[in-house]
Motif scaffolding. Sequence first.
Motif, PDB file in Angstrom:
ATOM      1  N   PHE A   1      12.869  -3.790  14.958  1.00 24.94           N
ATOM      2  CA  PHE A   1      11.566  -4.044  14.344  1.00 24.94           C
ATOM      3  C   PHE A   1      11.622  -5.311  13.516  1.00 24.94           C
ATOM      4  O   PHE A   1      12.608  -5.589  12.852  1.00 24.94           O
ATOM      5  CB  PHE A   1      11.213  -2.867  13.432  1.00 24.94           C
ATOM      6  CG  PHE A   1       9.897  -3.027  12.737  1.00 24.94           C
ATOM      7  CD1 PHE A   1       8.721  -2.738  13.413  1.00 24.94           C
ATOM      8  CD2 PHE A   1       9.835  -3.469  11.430  1.00 24.94           C
ATOM      9  CE1 PHE A   1       7.490  -2.894  12.791  1.00 24.94           C
ATOM     10  CE2 PHE A   1       8.603  -3.622  10.803  1.00 24.94           C
ATOM     11  CZ  PHE A   1       7.434  -3.339  11.479  1.00 24.94           C
TER      12      PHE A   1
ATOM     13  N   LEU B   1       0.028   4.284  15.378  1.00 17.87           N
ATOM     14  CA  LEU B   1       0.941   3.396  16.098  1.00 17.87           C
ATOM     15  C   LEU B   1       0.607   3.510  17.572  1.00 17.87           C
ATOM     16  O   LEU B   1       0.237   4.579  18.057  1.00 17.87           O
ATOM     17  CB  LEU B   1       2.396   3.806  15.861  1.00 17.87           C
ATOM     18  CG  LEU B   1       2.978   3.471  14.493  1.00 17.87           C
ATOM     19  CD1 LEU B   1       4.412   3.946  14.399  1.00 17.87           C
ATOM     20  CD2 LEU B   1       2.897   1.969  14.215  1.00 17.87           C
TER      21      LEU B   1
ATOM     22  N   ASP C   1      -0.583  -3.331   6.964  1.00 13.27           N
ATOM     23  CA  ASP C   1      -1.353  -2.342   7.707  1.00 13.27           C
ATOM     24  C   ASP C   1      -2.745  -2.886   8.035  1.00 13.27           C
ATOM     25  O   ASP C   1      -3.146  -3.931   7.543  1.00 13.27           O
ATOM     26  CB  ASP C   1      -1.456  -1.058   6.869  1.00 13.27           C
ATOM     27  CG  ASP C   1      -1.556   0.173   7.770  1.00 13.27           C
ATOM     28  OD1 ASP C   1      -1.881   0.014   8.957  1.00 13.27           O
ATOM     29  OD2 ASP C   1      -1.305   1.275   7.275  1.00 13.27           O
TER      30      ASP C   1
ATOM     31  N   PHE D   1       8.701  -7.776  10.990  1.00 11.69           N
ATOM     32  CA  PHE D   1       7.345  -7.731  10.458  1.00 11.69           C
ATOM     33  C   PHE D   1       6.432  -8.802  11.038  1.00 11.69           C
ATOM     34  O   PHE D   1       5.251  -8.836  10.731  1.00 11.69           O
ATOM     35  CB  PHE D   1       7.386  -7.805   8.933  1.00 11.69           C
ATOM     36  CG  PHE D   1       7.796  -6.517   8.304  1.00 11.69           C
ATOM     37  CD1 PHE D   1       6.866  -5.519   8.064  1.00 11.69           C
ATOM     38  CD2 PHE D   1       9.127  -6.274   7.981  1.00 11.69           C
ATOM     39  CE1 PHE D   1       7.243  -4.324   7.501  1.00 11.69           C
ATOM     40  CE2 PHE D   1       9.511  -5.074   7.413  1.00 11.69           C
ATOM     41  CZ  PHE D   1       8.573  -4.096   7.172  1.00 11.69           C
TER      42      PHE D   1
ATOM     43  N   LYS E   1       0.814  -1.213   0.000  1.00 16.06           N
ATOM     44  CA  LYS E   1       0.000   0.000   0.000  1.00 16.06           C
ATOM     45  C   LYS E   1       0.847   1.262   0.000  1.00 16.06           C
ATOM     46  O   LYS E   1       0.683   2.154  -0.834  1.00 16.06           O
ATOM     47  CB  LYS E   1      -0.926  -0.048   1.224  1.00 16.06           C
ATOM     48  CG  LYS E   1      -1.763   1.195   1.434  1.00 16.06           C
ATOM     49  CD  LYS E   1      -2.715   0.973   2.588  1.00 16.06           C
ATOM     50  CE  LYS E   1      -1.993   0.777   3.918  1.00 16.06           C
ATOM     51  NZ  LYS E   1      -1.210   1.956   4.336  1.00 16.06           N
ATOM     52  N   THR E   2       1.774   1.335   0.976  1.00 17.95           N
ATOM     53  CA  THR E   2       2.519   2.577   1.159  1.00 17.95           C
ATOM     54  C   THR E   2       3.418   2.857  -0.038  1.00 17.95           C
ATOM     55  O   THR E   2       4.236   2.029  -0.422  1.00 17.95           O
ATOM     56  CB  THR E   2       3.360   2.498   2.440  1.00 17.95           C
ATOM     57  OG1 THR E   2       2.498   2.134   3.504  1.00 17.95           O
ATOM     58  CG2 THR E   2       4.020   3.823   2.738  1.00 17.95           C
TER      59      THR E   2
ATOM     60  N   ARG F   1      -3.646   6.313   9.874  1.00 21.49           N
ATOM     61  CA  ARG F   1      -2.837   5.186  10.339  1.00 21.49           C
ATOM     62  C   ARG F   1      -2.441   5.509  11.764  1.00 21.49           C
ATOM     63  O   ARG F   1      -2.344   6.673  12.137  1.00 21.49           O
ATOM     64  CB  ARG F   1      -1.577   5.037   9.507  1.00 21.49           C
ATOM     65  CG  ARG F   1      -1.839   4.847   8.049  1.00 21.49           C
ATOM     66  CD  ARG F   1      -0.547   4.665   7.300  1.00 21.49           C
ATOM     67  NE  ARG F   1       0.068   3.384   7.633  1.00 21.49           N
ATOM     68  CZ  ARG F   1       1.169   2.945   7.026  1.00 21.49           C
ATOM     69  NH1 ARG F   1       1.774   3.662   6.118  1.00 21.49           N
ATOM     70  NH2 ARG F   1       1.681   1.767   7.350  1.00 21.49           N
TER      71      ARG F   1
END
Length: 835
Positions: A384, A453, A511, A386, A318-319, A451
């Motif tokens: 990080f 976080l 996302d 995924f 998407k991004t 979006r």
Amino acid sequence: MRHHAGGDAMSGDATSPEATGLGSAEAAARLAQYGPNSLEVAGRESWVVSLLKRFSNPLVVILLFAAGVSALTGEAASFAIIAGVIGLSVLIDLVQERRAEDAAAALRQRVALTVQVLRDGQWGERPAAALVPGDVVRLAAGSLVPADGWLLEARDLFVNEALLTGEAYPVEKTAAAAEDDAHAVFMGSSVVSGTARVLIAATGHATRLGEIARSLRREPPPTAFTLGIHRFGLLILRLTVLMVLFVLLGNLLLGRPVLDSFLFALALAVGLTPELLPMVVSVTLARGALRMAQRQVIVKRLSAIHDLGAMDVLCSDKTGTLTEAQVRVVRQLDGTGAPSEEVLDWAKVNAGFETGLRSPLDEAILAAPGAMPAGWRKIDEVPFDFERRRVSVLAEREGRRFLVVKGAPEDVLALCVAHRPAGAAVPRALDPAARAAAEAVFARLGEEGFRALGIAWREVDVTRAHIDTADEAELVFAGYVAFLDPPKESARPALAELAALGVVVKVVTGDNERVTRRVCTELGLPCEGLLTGPELAALDDEALSARLGRTTAFCRVTPAQKARVIRAFRRAGHVVGYLGDGINDAPSLHAADVGLSVEGAVDVAKDAAAMILLRHELGVLAEGVREGRRTFANIMKYVMMGTSSNFGNMLSMAAAVLLLPFLPMLPVQILANNLLYDLSETAIPFDRVDAEAVTRPRHWDMRTVRDFMLVLGPLSSAFDLLTFGLLAGVFGAGAALFQTGWFIESMATQVLVIFLIRTRGNPFASRPHPLLVASSLGVLAVAVALPFTPFGAWLGFVPPPPALLAALAGLTVAYLGAVELAKRWFHARHRSLAG
Ligand SMILES: Nc1ncnc2c1ncn2[C@@H]1O[C@H](COP(=O)(O)OP(=O)(O)OP(=O)(O)O)[C@@H](O)[C@H]1O
Ligand SMILES: [Mg+2]
């Protein structure tokens, strides 16, 4: 791998090579000594080698054999012509293919891997292929390790060594003077998080991967296209063998001279073999690659051009593709939904100290108003990934140490036991009501298209120097940072364009579903069904297949799940493209028929992709799809030529042997016919393609090719029989006139049919490329003129009377008319073949 001479690799001495890097002269000398840092077979093969290689091709072997037999039997003309055919096919092949390869290689060079190298005391970007032992390079998350080397410095460095060890989970690496794998990085692995400075110790084939590569020599699996071309070759080969045996046997049973029969059969085989096919394929593909480069798409693997044209499902993250990727922080809320300054401070500590690949979200946090909170010192981090979808930092201020976590809100919230609303002095318990309230805040943010976080923290003992994932528990929820990542203006028309081209777009993203749904709606992508990662995990392959068609977006999926979705689409018979730019996209880029990445993507993604878009725009892709289809259409023209009149003529030739008291064409005449036919075809790669041929995905379909041959072959034979009747019955032709007449007729039908085959529609409405017109008509003119020349006489031709020429012209026109009708009927029935 040895430590490079020069003492302690860890010494910080300002004059040591590790501090200034190699000098340019020294680096050049080492490059000459050790060779380029590449696993490709050293350099290009020489002209001689690639020339000799061509003589091992079975088609060329048949030709050479025929030439040998002709020479031995004193058939000078046959020998000259076969030599001509060999020379033509080998030389055209060699010159064209090498030029094509050069062009394609030059394009690949534009997207070649580069690294940050220290040379002459300066950091600079250089091609990875230019690395030499002794170089100092800098790596960051997303980098591919370019060669084997020792770690001079490592900060929270985690690398994925799956290619070398098969271990799928990232391993941590540290810098130390010891010669141990834990302090070294190896070519072929990738940096998942952290940063490092590396002293290169081994390059190219001397690397560990080089050793493995030598013993394995992994060829990429053949694609549908290469398999299709191969099968087509086999089909023709089988037909050739059958026909040759049939003709040989027939002749022998009829008591004809053995040698003549043999030469005739051999000439037929030569006539049938598609000796130009490899050249046409590679030249057409390379031309396609050049044209795509003009349209901002760089092709790394040539056969992917076909796959791009055949693609009917495009999965995309998407991004950046559907959104601008220019993310902005728009809100900071605590768990109750009230504005809170504190949330952003925690977020800045986390984003500022983490060393993984900075995502656009991190950039946005750091760019948000307000300075980086003062007084903090970083102690450790858990990078990080995924799967976890969060990153933790251990930091100290005023003698107190805090674990600060930032990540996907639903995951972070699940780890919290308390929350601290804005203004509250102490945390409160996160009871079910407070949790439900916090979840509702998140849901609302998503529905509004933001979006988000989640940010949380926990105080730990001041003696703690290390943290791991187990510490991410019993957290205090600070709140949400909400971002705006506006949909891309240019994506909307591009999506419509792709839909018009018959390509269905699916969104596959890490996302969450609300944000994704919102983006889809805003871009006019009808979001029918939606599957989330956890739902996906509960489905077996069969159940997943059943849901694919109705699902537009796959959300909250892990990298492995992304790849699973791609594989599921492929299993369902789709040709699947995947467009992505992150570390998490690499498995999917590998799994897709055609992996697409963008110029600004991380190394791992670019490495896994078959094509690179120079601009991150879906519109660029639509152009690429069209170009891919054009390229494929031209290759199909050649294949259709071979399966129509050419096949039919050879069929008639075989039948005529049994009907006539003499040979329908002398072996040398068949060869001349074949040589001219080949010449007429050399312009096909340059031809124009109808707009109609690019409106739908096209793919190689052996059945349609075969069916086309079964329709046109016999049709062509029927007209050949008419010609025989005309020659023998009406004109009472003897052997020489008969052969002359048929030579002209077969040339005309074989060559002119290209103008019908090259389009599905009306041949007069579709303009061919001037080169193709020139080559076809030129060859035909030579064929008609040949019998009137001394050379023609030498080949055994006699000048035909004008009445015969006129009759042949009439027959040819009638034939072309019949082919046109058959073509329309055929295309009306088969809707999947390139026109
Ligand atoms: N820097 C970060 N810090 C904390 N969490 C992050 C960070 N980057 C991503 N995440 C979390 O991980 C999730 C997945 O990451 P991301 O959205 O980049 O995945 P993706 O599949 O590449 O998605 P996209 O289709 O948007 O490119 C995000 O939705 C977010 O919740
Ligand atoms: Mg992404």
